[in-house]
Enzyme design. Sequence first.
Site, short mmCIF file in Angstrom:
data_model
loop_
_atom_site.label_atom_id
_atom_site.label_comp_id
_atom_site.label_asym_id
_atom_site.label_seq_id
_atom_site.Cartn_x
_atom_site.Cartn_y
_atom_site.Cartn_z
N TYR A 53 0.96 -1.28 0.02
CA TYR A 53 0.01 0.07 -0.06
C TYR A 53 0.80 1.27 -0.14
O TYR A 53 0.44 2.27 -0.32
CB TYR A 53 -0.94 0.02 1.07
CG TYR A 53 -1.88 -1.09 1.47
CD1 TYR A 53 -1.91 -2.00 0.21
CD2 TYR A 53 -2.74 -1.17 2.56
CE1 TYR A 53 -3.00 -3.02 0.74
CE2 TYR A 53 -3.54 -2.27 2.90
CZ TYR A 53 -3.78 -3.04 1.69
OH TYR A 53 -4.56 -4.31 1.80
N LYS A 78 1.44 -6.75 5.65
CA LYS A 78 1.66 -7.82 4.85
C LYS A 78 2.90 -7.76 3.84
O LYS A 78 3.38 -6.65 3.53
CB LYS A 78 0.26 -7.92 3.57
CG LYS A 78 -1.00 -7.51 4.41
CD LYS A 78 -2.02 -7.72 3.60
CE LYS A 78 -3.30 -7.06 4.09
NZ LYS A 78 -3.49 -5.74 4.38
N HIS A 111 0.82 -11.46 1.31
CA HIS A 111 -0.18 -10.96 0.88
C HIS A 111 -0.90 -11.83 -0.52
O HIS A 111 -2.00 -11.48 -0.66
CB HIS A 111 0.41 -9.49 0.13
CG HIS A 111 -0.70 -8.47 0.15
ND1 HIS A 111 -0.52 -7.03 0.13
CD2 HIS A 111 -2.15 -8.45 -0.10
CE1 HIS A 111 -1.51 -6.27 0.07
NE2 HIS A 111 -2.44 -7.17 -0.22
#
Length: 283
Positions: A53, A78, A111
């Site tokens: 992210y 993650k 992830h």
Amino acid sequence: MAGVAKTLTLANGITIPSIGFGTWQTPDGDIAAESVKNAIEAGYRHIDTAQAYGNEAGVGEGIRMSGIDRSELFVTTKLTNDNHTYELTKSSFKKSLEDLGLDYVDLFLIHWPRPLRFMDNWQRANEETWRAMEELVDDGRIRAIGLSNFHRHHIDALLQTARIKPVVNQIRLCPGCTQDELVNYSRECGMMPEAYSPLGTGKIFNVDEVKAMADRYGKSVAQLCIRWSLQMGFIPLPKSVNADRIRENLDVYDFEISAEDMNILTGLTECAGGAPDPDNMPF
Ligand code: A2P
């Protein structure tokens, strides 16, 4: 206060708040920091981020701005796709802790099971990665480890060599996208299903049937979907960068969706998009 718990217990005995604050697509910097701070002020105690992210630093800043005691928070991050080696798992996790400004995380997930970089040797890559994650648990840097976007064959491969069992599988779950077989199998293997995109990344707001049902309950579409997720036994991770919506999304413990309406929501097949195919992701 109708029937769902505000905290749940994972298979390794640690408690997890039943709603998490999602941060996928939240830009790093002030927006991430402000929204995380607002979420904690609104009462969220569970924050979900990821290396991919690109906002761990902003998330960490928001945690510090909130002034909350670290022990009251449940923080997840993650491992990103290029990092599925023993060394890179260790070094990138260290960087995650630095960016977050934390000395441990509560939950660390792989992830995706089959990154492009490891397309042909994903089993071996995940085995190495998992061994590094287990050692980080042993070192007290992670309280629980788990998976995201893993299907049955990915789970089976990992379980062949895992010393510590995964306790979570975080997958796309929203009304009409229920991945029943995968949810059941994840549970059989001791994993709690976490729901990313519980609002269909916003697509659910275009579904008239859901809007009409939300009106009947005197709740918003977001609240209805988050409540549906809780009643399904999922841990929803709604994302918002708006302070009012952040608060709204936590105000879901005072009503109950009937069994009939649960079935209607569940049956709205792919009304807000379907699940990704983790064997064919372009990253
Ligand atoms: P925003 O961040 O501007 O609030 P998901 O959690 O399924 O990924 O969905 C996130 C999307 O839904 C984002 O576009 C977010 O926008 C929007 N959203 C989140 N909560 C609400 C809400 N209560 N009402 C309307 N839109 C919302």
